[in-house]
Design a protein around this motif. Structure first.
Motif, short mmCIF file in Angstrom:
data_model
loop_
_atom_site.label_atom_id
_atom_site.label_comp_id
_atom_site.label_asym_id
_atom_site.label_seq_id
_atom_site.Cartn_x
_atom_site.Cartn_y
_atom_site.Cartn_z
N ALA A 57 -0.31 -6.54 0.35
CA ALA A 57 0.73 -6.13 1.01
C ALA A 57 2.14 -6.95 1.36
O ALA A 57 1.85 -7.87 1.86
N LEU A 58 3.43 -6.30 1.40
CA LEU A 58 3.87 -6.97 2.21
C LEU A 58 3.75 -6.31 3.31
O LEU A 58 4.20 -5.26 3.67
N LEU A 59 4.04 -7.50 4.74
CA LEU A 59 4.03 -6.68 5.54
C LEU A 59 5.13 -7.13 6.24
O LEU A 59 6.19 -7.57 6.38
N THR A 60 5.71 -5.30 7.11
CA THR A 60 6.95 -5.84 8.05
C THR A 60 6.56 -4.75 8.96
O THR A 60 7.49 -4.69 9.74
N LYS A 61 5.29 -5.44 9.74
CA LYS A 61 4.91 -4.83 10.95
C LYS A 61 3.87 -5.51 11.91
O LYS A 61 3.31 -6.36 10.60
N SER A 62 3.62 -5.32 12.36
CA SER A 62 3.00 -6.77 13.59
C SER A 62 1.75 -5.85 13.52
O SER A 62 1.21 -4.85 14.42
N LEU A 63 0.65 -5.53 12.79
CA LEU A 63 -0.26 -5.04 12.46
C LEU A 63 -1.45 -5.86 12.40
O LEU A 63 -1.79 -6.84 11.89
N GLU A 64 -2.64 -5.49 12.83
CA GLU A 64 -3.90 -5.78 12.44
C GLU A 64 -4.77 -5.61 11.07
O GLU A 64 -5.20 -4.03 10.89
N ILE A 65 -5.14 -6.05 10.44
CA ILE A 65 -5.39 -5.95 9.01
C ILE A 65 -6.90 -6.77 8.91
O ILE A 65 -7.48 -8.01 8.81
N LYS A 66 -8.24 -5.58 9.21
CA LYS A 66 -9.86 -6.21 9.01
C LYS A 66 -9.89 -5.71 8.12
O LYS A 66 -10.94 -4.75 8.27
N GLY A 67 -11.23 -6.88 7.06
CA GLY A 67 -11.63 -6.00 6.35
C GLY A 67 -13.33 -5.89 6.96
O GLY A 67 -13.92 -6.43 7.55
N GLU A 68 -13.92 -5.11 5.43
CA GLU A 68 -15.12 -4.19 6.99
C GLU A 68 -16.14 -4.14 4.98
O GLU A 68 -15.46 -4.05 3.69
N ASP A 69 -17.13 -4.52 5.09
CA ASP A 69 -18.07 -5.04 4.48
C ASP A 69 -17.79 -5.44 3.01
O ASP A 69 -17.68 -4.54 2.07
N GLY A 70 -17.32 -6.38 2.96
CA GLY A 70 -16.94 -7.31 1.80
C GLY A 70 -15.86 -6.92 1.02
O GLY A 70 -15.96 -7.01 -0.27
N ALA A 71 -15.05 -6.32 1.75
CA ALA A 71 -13.52 -6.10 1.45
C ALA A 71 -12.44 -7.67 0.86
O ALA A 71 -12.84 -8.86 1.66
N VAL A 72 -12.11 -7.55 -0.06
CA VAL A 72 -11.95 -8.44 -1.43
C VAL A 72 -10.16 -8.37 -1.87
O VAL A 72 -10.16 -6.60 -2.08
N VAL A 73 -8.99 -8.63 -2.05
CA VAL A 73 -7.78 -8.63 -1.86
C VAL A 73 -7.95 -9.56 -3.44
O VAL A 73 -8.03 -10.35 -3.19
N ASN A 74 -7.74 -8.75 -4.72
CA ASN A 74 -8.08 -9.39 -5.33
C ASN A 74 -6.83 -9.02 -6.87
O ASN A 74 -6.42 -9.31 -7.93
N THR A 75 -5.67 -8.36 -5.55
CA THR A 75 -4.58 -8.62 -6.09
C THR A 75 -3.36 -8.00 -5.47
O THR A 75 -3.59 -7.82 -4.28
N GLY A 76 -2.20 -8.22 -6.02
CA GLY A 76 -1.18 -7.83 -4.76
C GLY A 76 0.61 -7.92 -5.12
O GLY A 76 0.82 -8.20 -6.73
#
Length: 154
Positions: A57-76
């Motif tokens: 994603a395009l981040l425009t906020k101060s967020l905590e983004i946390k993967g669980e259970d082997g989450a994969v970012v494979n596009t964007g």
């Protein structure tokens, strides 16, 4: 005594209003970008990214983004070069945290503005051209990440 009780109740009410909210992708939102753009999600909130493959994603906020259970970012989001980004940090994302995700995109985490105080930890980057790139921000905390098969584009 009544004043002390009233002040205590007001302070407790303020504390309850300002607590971070945890959101789930999928679940509360279908995509990470939908969560970021939602007016319900505020800076300081946490987005838990569940198992499976996801678009960044395009981040425009101060967020905590946390993967669980082997989450994969494979596009964007597409970069101007035609390469694919995982996350591009834009104005407003100072203080963001990205953790416990695996990335299989060309440009995994990119600083698109003078974004400061970003934390990237416990992530895995595979076959990226750039895993974590920060040209104009300061005080980034980058630790406990694994970068495998970094490649070049010439």
């Amino acid at each position: 005594m009544k004043k002390l009780i009233a002040i205590s109740m007001i302070l407790l009410g303020i504390a309850a209003v300002s607590q971070a909210v945890t959101w789930n992708v999928p679940g509360d939102f279908a995509t990470i970008q939908a969560a970021v753009y939602s007016p319900s999600v505020s800076s300081g909130d946490q987005i838990l990214v569940g198992a499976g493959t996801h678009a960044g994603a395009l981040l425009t906020k101060s967020l905590e983004i946390k993967g669980e259970d082997g989450a994969v970012v494979n596009t964007g989001p597409a970069h101007g070069s035609g390469m694919i980004q995982g996350f591009r940090l834009l104005a407003g994302s100072d203080g963001a945290t990205i953790s416990h995700l695996s990335f299989t995109v060309d440009l995994a985490i990119m600083n698109g503005a003078a974004v400061n105080n970003v934390t990237v930890d416990h992530c895995t980057f595979t076959n990226a051209v750039q895993a974590i790139s920060n040209w104009s921000g300061s005080e980034w905390q980058i630790s406990h990440n694994v970068i495998t098969d970094l490649r070049t584009r010439n």
